[in-house]
Design an enzyme around this catalytic site. Structure first.
Site, short mmCIF file in Angstrom:
data_model
loop_
_atom_site.label_atom_id
_atom_site.label_comp_id
_atom_site.label_asym_id
_atom_site.label_seq_id
_atom_site.Cartn_x
_atom_site.Cartn_y
_atom_site.Cartn_z
N CYS A 1 9.80 11.00 71.80
CA CYS A 1 10.87 11.81 72.39
C CYS A 1 11.72 12.42 71.28
CB CYS A 1 11.70 10.95 73.34
SG CYS A 1 10.75 10.48 74.79
N ILE B 1 12.96 18.11 68.67
CA ILE B 1 12.24 19.39 68.83
C ILE B 1 11.52 19.46 70.19
CG2 ILE B 1 10.20 18.54 67.54
CD1 ILE B 1 11.39 22.11 67.33
N ARG C 1 8.76 4.90 72.16
CA ARG C 1 8.78 3.48 71.82
C ARG C 1 9.86 2.80 72.65
NH1 ARG C 1 10.35 4.29 65.81
NH2 ARG C 1 11.69 5.72 66.97
N LEU D 1 5.66 13.42 66.19
CA LEU D 1 6.04 12.25 65.38
C LEU D 1 6.18 12.68 63.92
CD1 LEU D 1 3.46 9.65 66.80
CD2 LEU D 1 5.82 10.02 67.53
N HIS E 1 1.01 10.48 61.80
CA HIS E 1 0.01 11.36 62.42
C HIS E 1 -1.41 10.83 62.28
CE1 HIS E 1 2.58 15.30 62.53
NE2 HIS E 1 3.11 14.31 63.22
N LYS F 1 4.09 20.17 62.44
CA LYS F 1 3.91 20.26 61.01
C LYS F 1 4.76 19.19 60.33
CE LYS F 1 7.47 21.44 59.71
NZ LYS F 1 8.88 20.96 59.83
N ARG G 1 13.24 12.44 57.38
CA ARG G 1 12.87 13.38 56.30
C ARG G 1 13.19 12.81 54.91
NH1 ARG G 1 14.00 16.09 60.81
NH2 ARG G 1 12.81 17.95 61.36
N ASP H 1 7.95 19.11 54.84
CA ASP H 1 8.81 19.72 55.86
C ASP H 1 9.00 21.21 55.58
OD1 ASP H 1 11.23 20.49 57.37
OD2 ASP H 1 11.14 18.42 58.03
N THR I 1 12.69 30.50 62.05
CA THR I 1 13.41 29.73 63.08
C THR I 1 14.17 30.62 64.07
OG1 THR I 1 15.32 29.56 61.63
CG2 THR I 1 13.74 27.73 61.55
N1 LIG Z 1 7.77 23.41 64.22
C1 LIG Z 1 9.10 23.42 64.05
O1 LIG Z 1 9.75 24.47 64.03
C2 LIG Z 1 9.81 22.14 63.93
C3 LIG Z 1 11.18 22.07 63.99
C4 LIG Z 1 11.76 20.84 63.88
C5 LIG Z 1 10.94 19.73 63.69
N2 LIG Z 1 9.61 19.86 63.60
C6 LIG Z 1 8.71 18.73 63.37
O2 LIG Z 1 8.73 17.93 64.53
C7 LIG Z 1 8.64 16.57 64.17
C8 LIG Z 1 9.85 15.86 64.76
O3 LIG Z 1 11.03 16.40 64.21
P1 LIG Z 1 12.45 16.12 64.88
O4 LIG Z 1 13.48 16.71 64.02
O5 LIG Z 1 12.39 16.55 66.28
O6 LIG Z 1 12.50 14.53 64.72
P2 LIG Z 1 13.07 13.34 65.59
O7 LIG Z 1 14.02 13.81 66.61
O8 LIG Z 1 13.51 12.29 64.63
O9 LIG Z 1 11.79 12.83 66.38
C9 LIG Z 1 10.75 12.10 65.84
C10 LIG Z 1 10.27 11.15 66.95
O10 LIG Z 1 9.19 10.38 66.45
C11 LIG Z 1 9.22 9.09 67.04
N3 LIG Z 1 9.08 8.09 65.98
C12 LIG Z 1 8.15 7.12 65.96
N4 LIG Z 1 8.25 6.36 64.88
C13 LIG Z 1 9.28 6.85 64.16
C14 LIG Z 1 9.88 6.47 62.93
N5 LIG Z 1 9.43 5.43 62.20
N6 LIG Z 1 10.94 7.17 62.50
C15 LIG Z 1 11.40 8.24 63.20
N7 LIG Z 1 10.86 8.64 64.38
C16 LIG Z 1 9.80 7.95 64.85
C17 LIG Z 1 10.53 8.96 67.79
O11 LIG Z 1 10.22 9.01 69.17
P3 LIG Z 1 10.44 7.75 70.16
O12 LIG Z 1 11.65 7.03 69.63
O13 LIG Z 1 10.64 8.38 71.47
O14 LIG Z 1 9.21 6.91 70.10
C18 LIG Z 1 11.33 10.18 67.40
O15 LIG Z 1 12.08 10.68 68.46
C19 LIG Z 1 8.55 16.52 62.64
O16 LIG Z 1 7.19 16.43 62.27
C20 LIG Z 1 9.12 17.86 62.21
O17 LIG Z 1 8.57 18.31 61.00
C21 LIG Z 1 9.04 21.04 63.75
#
Ligand SMILES: NC(=O)c1ccc[n+]([C@@H]2O[C@H](COP(=O)([O-])OP(=O)(O)OC[C@H]3O[C@@H](n4cnc5c(N)ncnc54)[C@H](OP(=O)(O)O)[C@@H]3O)[C@@H](O)[C@H]2O)c1
Length: 312
Positions: A3, A6, A29, A65, A70, A88, A156, A168, A246
Site C-alpha cells: 500500500c 504512489i 504487510r 515495493l 522486487h 522503477k 530511499r 530512484d 512528474t
Molecule cells: N513511477 C513514478 O513516478 C514513481 C513515483 C513515486 C514512487 N515510485 C516508485 O514506487 C515505489 C514506491 O514508492 P513510494 O514513494 O510510493 O513508497 P512507499 O509509500 O514507502 O511505499 C512502499 C511500500 O512498500 C511496502 N514495503 C514492503 N516492505 C517494505 C520495506 N522494508 N520498507 C518500505 N516499504 C516496504 C509497503 O507496503 P505495505 O506496508 O502495505 O506492505 C510500502 O507502503 C518505489 O519503487 C518508487 O521508486 C514511482
C-alpha cells in the site's frame, strides 16, 4: 502488492479508471493499511503478499515495493502466473533483471517497468519536432531529475531495500535519453556521491555518447533544489521540457523551442500519464507485445549498472 503512496495517490485511481481492468484486491504487510485501502478503493483487503499470489481470479499484479524487494516478489508473482507491472527501478542490477525477464518469457507473461512519464503526450510532441528536423541534427541531450531531501526513515536512504539516487532519480534520466536518442548509447563517465550518514548514494551524474558522437549528460539526486527537465540542443535550435517526468494530470507542461532570433513556448495540454501507462500495460498484454518491454527492462538495468561501475 504494497500500500504505497504512489499506489494510493496515482496508480490505483488510474487502474480503476481503465475499462477491462477490475481492481480485485490490495495486499499489505499490515492489516490496518490493507483495510484502509480496501475501503477507499472498494476492493478486498489481503494481509501478506503471498496470499495475493494464490488467487486464481487475479491476472495481473501492480508492484510498488522498494526495488530491493522486487527480485523476490516479481519472480514469485510471475511463477504464480500473473502479469507484472512494477515500479522503477524494476531491478537492483542487470543480473536480477535478466532473471525476471527469463521468468516472464518462460511463463508467457508481461513484465513492464512503470516509467509513466514516457506516456505523456508532451514527449511525443518533442519527438515529432525532432523527426521533422525542427532543431536540425541533435548534438546533445541533457536531463536532470533531483529533489530536496526526504526524512531519513524513507526507504530511499536504505541501500538494503534498494534505496539510493541511482535506482530512484537517475532511472528517469536514463529512460529519457534512450527514449529520445535510441539504444545505441555507451556510458563513458559517471559519478555517485555517498552520504556518510546513511551510506546511500544521494547524487551523481553520467556522460554517454553514441556512434554518431551525440552526447547525453544526466544529473540526478535527492539533496537538490527541485529540477525535473531535459534540454535537446541541435545544430539549429534547442528544445526544453520544463516538467518532463512528474507532470500531474491537471498540469500543462511547457515546451520551449529556441532557434536563431526565435523563441516559442508551447503550453501542452494536461495529460494523465498514470492512465497512459496502465493502458500500455493492457495493450501489451492483449496484443502479447512483450519483447519491447523486456528489452526496456534489460537496457535500463544494464545502463544503471554501467553508471555504478564507472563511478567507482
Ligand atoms: N513511477 C513514478 O513516478 C514513481 C513515483 C513515486 C514512487 N515510485 C516508485 O514506487 C515505489 C514506491 O514508492 P513510494 O514513494 O510510493 O513508497 P512507499 O509509500 O514507502 O511505499 C512502499 C511500500 O512498500 C511496502 N514495503 C514492503 N516492505 C517494505 C520495506 N522494508 N520498507 C518500505 N516499504 C516496504 C509497503 O507496503 P505495505 O506496508 O502495505 O506492505 C510500502 O507502503 C518505489 O519503487 C518508487 O521508486 C514511482
Amino acid at each position: 502488492m504494497g500500500c504505497a503512496v504512489i499506489a494510493e495517490k496515482s496508480m490505483i485511481p488510474a487502474i480503476k479508471s481503465v475499462s477491462n481492468f477490475k481492481l480485485i484486491a490490495v495486499a499489505s504487510r499490515s492489516n490496518e493499511k490493507a483495510d484502509r485501502f480496501a475501503e477507499q478503493f472498494d476492493c478486498e483487503a489481503i494481509v501478506g503478499y503471498e496470499n495475493l499470489l494464490s488467487r486464481s481470479d487475479i491476472d495481473a499484479i501492480y508492484i510498488p515495493l522498494p526495488t530491493g524487494l522486487h527480485d523476490e516478489w516479481i519472480n514469485k508473482s510471475l511463477r504464480a502466473g500473473k502479469h507484472v507491472l512494477a515500479e522503477k527501478s524494476i531491478a537492483y542490477d542487470y543480473h536480477s533483471a535478466l532473471k525476471m525477464v527469463n521468468n516472464a518469457k518462460s511463463n508467457g507473461l508481461l513484465l513492464m517497468e512503470n516509467f509513466m512519464f514516457q506516456y505523456h503526450s508532451q514527449h511525443q510532441f518533442v519527438a515529432d519536432l525532432l523527426l521533422k528536423g525542427d532543431i536540425g541534427e541533435i548534438r546533445v541531450f541533457r536531463a536532470n531529475f533531483g529533489f530536496p531531501p526526504m526524512p531519513k526513515t524513507n526507504f530511499r536512504y536504505n541501500e538494503i531495500v534498494g534505496g539510493g539516487a541511482l535506482l530512484d532519480a537517475a532511472g528517469y534520466t536514463v529512460r529519457a535519453i534512450h527514449f529520445m536518442l535510441g539504444n545505441d548509447l555507451v556510458v563513458k563517465a559517471a559519478n555517485l556521491y555517498f552520504d556518510p550518514e546513511t551510506g546511500t548514494n544521494i547524487y551523481g551524474g553520467a556522460f554517454l555518447d553514441n556512434s554518431k558522437g551525440v552526447s547525453a549528460q544526466i544529473a540526478f539526486g535527492m539533496d537538490h533544489y527541485y529540477q525535473c527537465n531535459y534540454e535537446i540542443w541541435g545544430s539549429e535550435g534547442k528544445i526544453i521540457a520544463d516538467r518532463a517526468f512528474t507532470a500531474k494530470p491537471d498540469y500543462s507542461p511547457l515546451i520551449i523551442v529556441e532557434k536563431q532570433d526565435q523563441r516559442a513556448a508551447y503550453q501542452m495540454p494536461p495529460d494523465n500519464h498514470f492512465v497512459g501507462s496502465i493502458k500500455e500495460f493492457q495493450r501489451a498484454i492483449l496484443t502479447k507485445d512483450f519483447d519491447k518491454h523486456f528489452d526496456q527492462v534489460l537496457l535500463q538495468s544494464k545502463t544503471l549498472d554501467e553508471i555504478r561501475r564507472l563511478s567507482k
